[in-house]
Scaffold this active site. Structure first.
Site, PDB file in Angstrom:
ATOM      1  N   ASP A  45      -1.710  12.207   3.220  1.00  0.00           N
ATOM      2  CA  ASP A  45      -2.566  11.975   2.055  1.00  0.00           C
ATOM      3  C   ASP A  45      -2.776  13.241   1.221  1.00  0.00           C
ATOM      4  O   ASP A  45      -3.837  13.451   0.638  1.00  0.00           O
ATOM      5  CB  ASP A  45      -3.930  11.385   2.476  1.00  0.00           C
ATOM      6  CG  ASP A  45      -3.743  10.157   3.345  1.00  0.00           C
ATOM      7  OD1 ASP A  45      -2.901   9.331   3.001  1.00  0.00           O
ATOM      8  OD2 ASP A  45      -4.403  10.057   4.389  1.00  0.00           O
ATOM      9  N   LYS A 105       1.581  13.507  -1.894  1.00  0.00           N
ATOM     10  CA  LYS A 105       3.046  13.655  -1.934  1.00  0.00           C
ATOM     11  C   LYS A 105       3.674  12.755  -2.981  1.00  0.00           C
ATOM     12  O   LYS A 105       4.547  13.177  -3.734  1.00  0.00           O
ATOM     13  CB  LYS A 105       3.680  13.302  -0.570  1.00  0.00           C
ATOM     14  CG  LYS A 105       3.383  14.300   0.529  1.00  0.00           C
ATOM     15  CD  LYS A 105       4.014  13.881   1.836  1.00  0.00           C
ATOM     16  CE  LYS A 105       3.399  12.657   2.436  1.00  0.00           C
ATOM     17  NZ  LYS A 105       2.006  12.772   2.863  1.00  0.00           N
ATOM     18  N   LYS A 153       2.655  11.593  -5.702  1.00  0.00           N
ATOM     19  CA  LYS A 153       2.482  12.055  -7.071  1.00  0.00           C
ATOM     20  C   LYS A 153       3.497  13.129  -7.419  1.00  0.00           C
ATOM     21  O   LYS A 153       4.107  13.114  -8.485  1.00  0.00           O
ATOM     22  CB  LYS A 153       1.065  12.622  -7.187  1.00  0.00           C
ATOM     23  CG  LYS A 153       0.485  12.415  -8.503  1.00  0.00           C
ATOM     24  CD  LYS A 153      -0.359  13.540  -8.927  1.00  0.00           C
ATOM     25  CE  LYS A 153       0.280  14.075 -10.179  1.00  0.00           C
ATOM     26  NZ  LYS A 153      -0.578  14.958 -10.889  1.00  0.00           N
ATOM     27  N   ALA A 199       2.515   4.396   5.924  1.00  0.00           N
ATOM     28  CA  ALA A 199       2.310   5.294   4.787  1.00  0.00           C
ATOM     29  C   ALA A 199       1.671   4.542   3.619  1.00  0.00           C
ATOM     30  O   ALA A 199       1.869   3.340   3.468  1.00  0.00           O
ATOM     31  CB  ALA A 199       3.649   5.868   4.350  1.00  0.00           C
ATOM     32  N   GLY A 200       0.924   5.270   2.810  1.00  0.00           N
ATOM     33  CA  GLY A 200       0.363   4.670   1.604  1.00  0.00           C
ATOM     34  C   GLY A 200       0.528   5.673   0.488  1.00  0.00           C
ATOM     35  O   GLY A 200      -0.211   6.641   0.416  1.00  0.00           O
ATOM     36  N   HIS A 201       1.551   5.476  -0.337  1.00  0.00           N
ATOM     37  CA  HIS A 201       1.863   6.451  -1.387  1.00  0.00           C
ATOM     38  C   HIS A 201       1.382   5.924  -2.737  1.00  0.00           C
ATOM     39  O   HIS A 201       1.875   4.913  -3.222  1.00  0.00           O
ATOM     40  CB  HIS A 201       3.375   6.729  -1.399  1.00  0.00           C
ATOM     41  CG  HIS A 201       3.832   7.479  -0.179  1.00  0.00           C
ATOM     42  ND1 HIS A 201       5.141   7.651   0.168  1.00  0.00           N
ATOM     43  CD2 HIS A 201       3.106   8.142   0.766  1.00  0.00           C
ATOM     44  CE1 HIS A 201       5.209   8.370   1.285  1.00  0.00           C
ATOM     45  NE2 HIS A 201       3.992   8.669   1.659  1.00  0.00           N
ATOM     46  N   THR A 226      -2.779   3.048  12.309  1.00  0.00           N
ATOM     47  CA  THR A 226      -2.902   2.094  11.210  1.00  0.00           C
ATOM     48  C   THR A 226      -2.680   0.663  11.708  1.00  0.00           C
ATOM     49  O   THR A 226      -2.726  -0.273  10.918  1.00  0.00           O
ATOM     50  CB  THR A 226      -1.857   2.411  10.125  1.00  0.00           C
ATOM     51  OG1 THR A 226      -0.559   2.359  10.724  1.00  0.00           O
ATOM     52  CG2 THR A 226      -2.067   3.789   9.517  1.00  0.00           C
ATOM     53  N   GLN A 254       3.359  10.846   5.832  1.00  0.00           N
ATOM     54  CA  GLN A 254       2.372  11.533   6.679  1.00  0.00           C
ATOM     55  C   GLN A 254       2.462  13.060   6.460  1.00  0.00           C
ATOM     56  O   GLN A 254       2.879  13.470   5.392  1.00  0.00           O
ATOM     57  CB  GLN A 254       2.549  11.165   8.157  1.00  0.00           C
ATOM     58  CG  GLN A 254       2.197   9.702   8.481  1.00  0.00           C
ATOM     59  CD  GLN A 254       3.356   8.743   8.299  1.00  0.00           C
ATOM     60  OE1 GLN A 254       4.467   9.021   8.685  1.00  0.00           O
ATOM     61  NE2 GLN A 254       3.087   7.585   7.727  1.00  0.00           N
ATOM     62  N   GLY A 312      -7.763   1.487   3.959  1.00  0.00           N
ATOM     63  CA  GLY A 312      -9.059   1.519   3.261  1.00  0.00           C
ATOM     64  C   GLY A 312     -10.121   2.315   4.022  1.00  0.00           C
ATOM     65  O   GLY A 312     -11.277   2.374   3.604  1.00  0.00           O
ATOM     66  N   PRO A 347     -12.549   5.253   5.281  1.00  0.00           N
ATOM     67  CA  PRO A 347     -13.002   6.494   4.660  1.00  0.00           C
ATOM     68  C   PRO A 347     -12.316   7.664   5.350  1.00  0.00           C
ATOM     69  O   PRO A 347     -12.204   7.681   6.581  1.00  0.00           O
ATOM     70  CB  PRO A 347     -14.507   6.537   4.933  1.00  0.00           C
ATOM     71  CG  PRO A 347     -14.825   5.387   5.810  1.00  0.00           C
ATOM     72  CD  PRO A 347     -13.620   4.528   5.979  1.00  0.00           C
TER      73      PRO A 347
HETATM   74  P1  IMP Z   1       0.296   5.362  13.231  1.00  0.00           P
HETATM   75  O1  IMP Z   1       1.264   6.133  12.397  1.00  0.00           O
HETATM   76  O2  IMP Z   1      -0.126   4.059  12.604  1.00  0.00           O
HETATM   77  O3  IMP Z   1       0.755   5.192  14.642  1.00  0.00           O
HETATM   78  O4  IMP Z   1      -1.060   6.219  13.314  1.00  0.00           O
HETATM   79  C1  IMP Z   1      -1.115   7.478  13.989  1.00  0.00           C
HETATM   80  C2  IMP Z   1      -1.994   8.454  13.231  1.00  0.00           C
HETATM   81  O5  IMP Z   1      -1.361   8.793  12.006  1.00  0.00           O
HETATM   82  C3  IMP Z   1      -3.381   7.914  12.864  1.00  0.00           C
HETATM   83  O6  IMP Z   1      -4.301   8.987  12.874  1.00  0.00           O
HETATM   84  C4  IMP Z   1      -3.200   7.441  11.429  1.00  0.00           C
HETATM   85  O7  IMP Z   1      -4.406   7.406  10.708  1.00  0.00           O
HETATM   86  C5  IMP Z   1      -2.253   8.520  10.919  1.00  0.00           C
HETATM   87  N1  IMP Z   1      -1.432   8.096   9.769  1.00  0.00           N
HETATM   88  C6  IMP Z   1      -0.356   7.293   9.774  1.00  0.00           C
HETATM   89  N2  IMP Z   1       0.139   7.148   8.531  1.00  0.00           N
HETATM   90  C7  IMP Z   1      -0.630   7.896   7.730  1.00  0.00           C
HETATM   91  C8  IMP Z   1      -0.589   8.206   6.333  1.00  0.00           C
HETATM   92  O8  IMP Z   1       0.277   7.757   5.570  1.00  0.00           O
HETATM   93  N3  IMP Z   1      -1.563   9.033   5.873  1.00  0.00           N
HETATM   94  C9  IMP Z   1      -2.500   9.582   6.688  1.00  0.00           C
HETATM   95  N4  IMP Z   1      -2.564   9.334   7.999  1.00  0.00           N
HETATM   96  C10 IMP Z   1      -1.640   8.511   8.516  1.00  0.00           C
END
Ligand code: IMP
Length: 423
Positions: A13, A16, A18, A39-41, A129, A224, A302, A304
């Site tokens: 977060d 990236k 952007k 991921a959430g881009h 996630t 990530q 979503g 916080p």
């Molecule tokens: P997973 O990737 O769903 O197995 O989650 C493992 C850890 O990575 C957790 O702390 C998630 O919140 C974190 N995580 C996974 N994808 C993202 C992302 O795109 N941004 C921030 N944290 C992430």
């Protein structure tokens, strides 16, 4: 004939997408190389917000070809949703997305097991996630994964899936006490998915290397961040892939000699979702202030986000393990409200300075040494040139550069494409 890589230097977060969007305008191929729909881009173009989970954000440029590399774990459901969402905005993803035949597929049972394990883990949970990412990578490593190439051939799929379900159903029933998965419905759905993606599945390592050799440009899009890397992050509170430079090479299959720049994305402060250590974390009213100013809520779940001050040791660690050639500093406008800004410049434990960010992930009892700098207390969202930034803001940027020992080449002062300043 070169490839550029963008990686996160913190816990994801960092903004990236952007920066990737900013760099993508002159790029021929944009490649996701690890992670999946966790991921959430987020990209904002002409005031419109787009959130990508799987498809590279470069899809917003009509000429870019988007590649889902072999290191990604592709969830058919999430992929279908994303293709449909883009079609509603008149972007035909299927014409410009190519999927590696070696990329692993996330099955519904992976998501079910991920959620079940997290819910059962109590205070030992990772805070995933719940997108089945770790379970899918686990099966990849156990050599019981299903890959995009498998779903193109009915016989191969029948054979592979039969073997996989024998093992996974045993696990579901005996280890997790969960309902078993019925072969036929899953087989039919995967076969249908194979037909949907047939024209898109290729040997993407060959495609990328041949095009690089012809002089085309490639941008590798990390998901990530370094703090979440399976080897170099705060294990076990990490994601299940190598988010770092090594993962970009292994997860795309490009010849490493094509890679010319590695841009580390660092937010001007730090955030983290999920569990795990966070030395510069803020609490109470302080975290609420920063979270609200930075709109720090997870783009995928979503949730916080936890927030804190810039952590130099973390970024120095990222510079080392990624071989960063430059840094893009994002969301610096968020700090405009502060009278003074803190920077975590080092770690101590029991009065002794730690030599570096620990690779064993053990940050228990770490005390952060802070430096404090004057803020600039001016809105900077409209600024287009570095020389128009307030002097205190320039000093903050230069101090981070000095401490991290990597040149800062871009600064972002807002969410839009236009809010990116080259230095
Ligand atoms: P997973 O990737 O769903 O197995 O989650 C493992 C850890 O990575 C957790 O702390 C998630 O919140 C974190 N995580 C996974 N994808 C993202 C992302 O795109 N941004 C921030 N944290 C992430």
């Amino acid at each position: 004939m070169s490839a550029a890589l963008v990686v996160g230097t913190q816990w994801g977060d960092e903004g990236k997408a952007k920066v990737i969007d900013y760099l993508s305008s002159k790029i021929d191929f944009i490649v996701r190389y690890q992670g999946g729909a966790n991921a959430g881009h987020t990209v904002v173009v002409d005031g419109e917000t787009y959130i990508f989970h799987l498809i590279p954000s470069g899809i917003l440029y009509p000429n870019a070809v988007c590649v889902i590399g072999n290191g990604v774990v592709l969830d058919p459901e999430a992929f279908r949703d994303e293709v449909r969402a883009l079609a509603r905005r008149n972007i035909e993803a299927k014409e410009r997305v190519i999927i590696s035949d070696a990329c692993h597929l996330v099955l519904p049972l992976h998501r079910i097991i991920d959620a079940h394990r997290e819910n059962a883990a109590g205070e030992k949970k990772i805070g995933t996630t719940k997108r089945g990412i770790g379970i899918c990578y686990g099966d990849k490593t156990m050599r019981i994964g299903l890959r995009a190439g498998d779903v193109l051939h009915a016989d191969r799929l029948r054979d592979r899936l039969g073997h996989i379900l024998e093992i996974k159903n045993y696990e579901l029933k005996n280890l997790y006490r969960l309902p078993e998965v019925e072969f036929n419905a899953l087989y039919e759905d995967l076969l249908a998915f194979g037909n949907e993606i047939r024209g898109m599945v290729k040997n993407t390592s060959l495609l990328l290397n041949e095009n690089l050799a012809k002089g085309k440009t490639v941008l590798l899009e990390g998901a990530q961040g370094t703090g979440l890397d399976i080897d170099f992050g705060t294990y076990p509170y990490v994601t299940s892939s190598n988010t770092t430079t090594g993962g970009a090479i292994a997860g795309s299959g490009i010849d490493f000699r094509f890679l010319k720049t590695v841009t580390g994305i660092s937010k001007a402060y730090v955030s983290r979702v999920g569990e795990g250590p966070f030395p510069t974390e803020l609490f109470g009213a302080e975290v609420e202030k920063l979270r609200e100013l930075g709109h720090e809520y997870g783009a995928t779940t979503g949730r916080p986000r936890r927030c804190g001050w810039f952590d130099v040791e973390l970024v120095r660690h990222a510079a080392r393990v990624n071989g960063l050639t430059e840094i893009a500093l994002t969301k610096i406008d968020v700090l405009s409200a502060y009278d003074t800004i803190k920077i975590g410049v080092g770690y101590k434990r029991g009065g002794e300075k730690l030599p570096a960010f620990p690779t064993d992930g053990y940050l228990e009892g770490v005390e952060v040494v802070y430096e404090e700098m004057p803020g600039w207390k001016k809105e900077i969202g409209h600024v287009l040139k570095y020389s128009d930034l307030p002097p205190e803001c320039c000093k903050y940027i230069r101090r981070l550069e000095e401490l991290c020992e990597v040149p800062i080449k871009l600064v972002s002062v807002g969410p839009g494409r236009e809010h990116t300043i080259p230095l």
